[in-house]
Write an enzyme that holds these catalytic residues in place. Structure first.
Site, short mmCIF file in Angstrom:
data_model
loop_
_atom_site.label_atom_id
_atom_site.label_comp_id
_atom_site.label_asym_id
_atom_site.label_seq_id
_atom_site.Cartn_x
_atom_site.Cartn_y
_atom_site.Cartn_z
N GLU A 64 0.79 -1.23 0.00
CA GLU A 64 0.00 0.00 0.00
C GLU A 64 0.83 1.29 0.00
O GLU A 64 0.49 2.25 0.66
CB GLU A 64 -0.95 0.00 1.21
CG GLU A 64 -1.95 -1.13 1.15
CD GLU A 64 -2.91 -1.14 2.32
OE1 GLU A 64 -4.12 -1.30 2.06
OE2 GLU A 64 -2.48 -1.00 3.48
C1 ACM Z 1 -2.38 -5.38 3.90
O1 ACM Z 1 -3.49 -5.80 4.27
N1 ACM Z 1 -2.21 -4.09 3.68
C2 ACM Z 1 -1.25 -6.26 3.70
#
Ligand code: ACM
Length: 683
Positions: A319
């Site tokens: 992310e």
């Molecule tokens: C995640 O759930 N950002 C690995």
């Protein structure tokens, strides 16, 4: 003809085998279900003469497990065991034999055999870890009749399907003290899980002491971090249970806390870095173009890695939207200079540098599936988490990683913080029907349940992990064809209750929370409500990540409620039976629930109200009114148009979320109402 007879015989043997396996599953509450089990007529009575011997007796894991076994056995049976500790130089009636002591790793052999006869029990394993897995199975075999506790005669040959059977706990969003982790490690071992993935850093906190960069724990943890001694202690505790510990330091994104301590590592000059209090994906990101970043990470990892003997080291990598990279002229120029077209290319540049650092320290790099870019060497381990459902059907990142040559671990489908049913998780198979070569299959190491902690505290974390994780543990251990959901649910009930022996608070803390909500009044009416409500699912609690902050209360009604709400499952099943066949016995079962809910509001109104329970009033009242009418309807086999309308309106009210829960009998109430309309509407 001969051929036909042979086919018939083989089919009979095979179907006989399946039938007997099903019958065995009726009898025994083993979880995970073993690879092979056969019954014999023996019965080993558990009395004060029970003794254990271990060969070799080397003060190691098996001895500890043996002592623990005796303690739990006497707790479970109330039998006074006269010779408490493992015997020396004498054979016990429970005899455990193993060949070698393991250094934990993915190559480790965890197989064992277990044979229960009238007067002796033998557990044999190649390694000490296999032996302790066998002891857990034996404990799960504890049965009783009116007069005795006993182990039934069985012989078991067992080994895991996958070598990586993990649970991730995020201690960054909400810190979890060591005792919380230890009790969860005990629970993991009881269902033969073998990897604790410790998500130690994120935007909301950096949770480990650093002597080299002390501002990390001083400025980025709110004082909630593990000392080096605590980390060593926890890793040793896990090792004793045959559980590897894989630490995660999430970089370059999810770095708000690190950057609060060392803003000079950041990508955006002059940015006001701070520990993040909300949930979500945030902009602060390490600067991958500065030598200082790598120097910092190398020093930090050099300091940290000796605390974690496991070969694998997780760098997160998820992310990162690269917003601050886009906003930095220096970083843009760096990208041009190094022919790095995209932020993915830049992150791969960063990851490859990290892999070199980690390799020097003797570690293999592991990261979330964002790290799987075309230039990333296949020596990295890919942790698959994205694209649940549609991703899985298409093979997901797990399958493509395996095909591309990466070792890989699946969490996609095992996000237990999404508050989905045990059935949902149990029916996700890491391989499914993907067409893979043997070599590709062998790259799929296993899976991990993930406990992200935005909405959990030490009070509630156990009820978010357990008992569903026990079913996931079975998915990782047992053969692929062990997949009967009803059977799993039956066994899970027993396993769940036994988790309490290990200090897991998933059952009892419901009442703790409800007592707190009422200021210690009679909580019966709230318990009834909690048994048909589940916390909002798939992140619809805490929309946008801004309803709750790190220090918000997490002892609300939604926190007392759990997934797979008990009365709801029961009622949904009974009401379906009734709709299929409205005979009197089926009607009585449904009427009993409706009556309970109709009357429950009388108890609720007696409570002295406070701001914590007042918001439940509408739920309690509406449930009572709808139940009252439906009860009358089924009893009298008649409903007026006016009452039918009223019921429909009440159901619409119940259909809306209340105080962060959903009432999970609504669909059934709708079906029941449709049935009543069709069968009982009077003109
Ligand atoms: C995640 O759930 N950002 C690995």
């Amino acid at each position: 003809m001969k051929k036909l007879v042979l086919v018939f015989i083989i089919c009979s043997i095979y179907s006989g085998h399946l039938v007997s396996q099903n019958m065995l599953a009726e009898t025994y509450n083993l979880m995970p279900w073993p690879k092979a089990i056969e019954e014999n007529p023996a019965k080993f009575i558990i009395n004060s003469d029970v003794t254990i011997s271990i060969n070799p007796d080397n003060n190691g894991r098996v001895r500890n497990a043996g002592i623990n076994f005796l303690r739990r056995l006497s707790t479970r049976t109330a039998v006074f065991l006269d010779k408490g500790f493992p015997l020396k130089n004498e054979k016990g009636n429970i005899h455990v034999v193993f060949d070698t002591v393991s250094i934990l790793g993915v190559e480790n052999d965890e197989s064992y055999s277990l044979a229960v006869n009238d007067t002796s029990i033998n557990i044999k394993a190649k390694t000490d870890i296999g032996a302790i897995r066998g002891l857990e199975t034996l404990l799960q075999l504890t049965h009783n009749d009116e007069t005795n506790y006993f182990f039934p005669g069985v012989s078991i040959n067992d080994e895991p399907r996958f070598v990586w059977r993990g649970l991730m706990i995020d201690v960054a969003r909400h810190f979890q003290p060591i005792d919380v982790l230890k009790r969860n490690l005990d629970a993991m071992a009881s269902v033969k899980m073998n990897v604790f993935h410790w998500h130690l850093t994120d935007d909301q906190g950096f949770r480990i002491e650093s002597k080299v960069y002390p501002k990390l724990h001083e400025l980025a943890s709110d004082g909630l971090y593990y000392t080096r001694a605590q980390v060593k202690d926890l890793v040793a505790y896990a090792d004793n249970l045959g559980i590897r510990v894989v630490p995660e330091f999430d970089v370059p994104g999810h770095a708000s806390a690190i950057l609060n301590a060392y803003p000079e590592l950041g990508s955006k000059d002059g940015y006001d870095y701070a520990i993040e209090r909300f949930s979500g994906v945030f902009d602060p990101t390490l600067n991958p173009t500065k030598d200082f970043t790598y120097e910092f990470l190398e020093n930090l990892f050099s300091e940290i890695t000796p605390l974690f003997p496991d070969n694998y080291f997780h760098i997160g990598g998820d992310e990162n939207e690269g917003k601050h990279w886009d906003e930095s002229q220096d970083i843009q120029e760096f990208k041009k200079h190094h022919s790095l077209k995209t932020n993915h290319n830049l992150q791969t540049y960063f990851n490859i540098k990290l892999e070199k650092i980690l390799n020097k320290l003797g570690k293999k790099l592991m990261g979330w599936d964002e790290i799987m870019t075309p230039n990333m060497p296949t020596t990295a381990v890919i942790h698959s988490w994205r694209g649940e459902n549609e991703g899985l059907k298409k093979g997901g990142s797990l399958i493509s990683a395996a095909k591309k040559g990466y070792h890989t671990v699946l969490s996609n489908g095992y996000y237990i913080d999404r508050m989905l049913s045990v059935e949902h998780h149990y029916t996700v198979d890491p391989i499914g029907d993907a067409q893979l070569t043997e070599q590709e299959q062998s790259r799929i190491l296993g899976g991990e349940a993930t406990m992200w902690s935005e909405l959990v505290t030490p009070l509630t974390i156990d009820s978010r992990i357990w008992p569903r994780t026990a079913a996931i543990a079975e998915r990782f251990w047992s053969p692929q064809n062990i997949n009967n959901v009803n059977d799993m649910k039956k066994r899970l009930k027993r396993v769940s209750f036994h988790l309490e022996e290990l200090g897991i608070t998933h059952i009892k803390n419901r009442d703790v929370i409800l007592r707190g909500m009422t200021n210690n009044q009679d909580i019966t009416s709230l318990i009834a409500l909690s048994k048909i409500c589940e916390p909002l699912k798939v992140y619809s609690r805490n929309k946008g990540g801004i309803e709750y902050k790190s220090f918000s209360p997490f002892n609300l009604f939604a926190d007392a409620c759990v997934v797979d709400a008990k009365d709801a499952s029961d009622f949904n099943h009974l009401a379906n039976n009734f709709i299929n066949d409205s005979n009197r016995p089926n009607a009585i079962q449904v009427l009993s629930y409706l009556k309970t809910w109709a009357m429950n509001h009388d108890d609720f109104v007696k409570l002295t109200k406070n701001p914590k329970i007042k918001p439940l009033q509408n739920l309690s009242k509406t449930l009572s009114e709808v139940s009252l009418i439906l009860h009358e309807t089924i009893q009298n086999k008649s409903i007026s148009a006016k009452n039918l309308n009223a019921v429909k309106n009440y159901i619409e009210i119940l259909n809306e979320p209340f105080v962060d829960v959903e009432v999970v009998i609504v669909d059934t109430l709708k079906k029941l109402t449709a049935y009543c309309e069709m069968s009982y509407l009077s003109n």
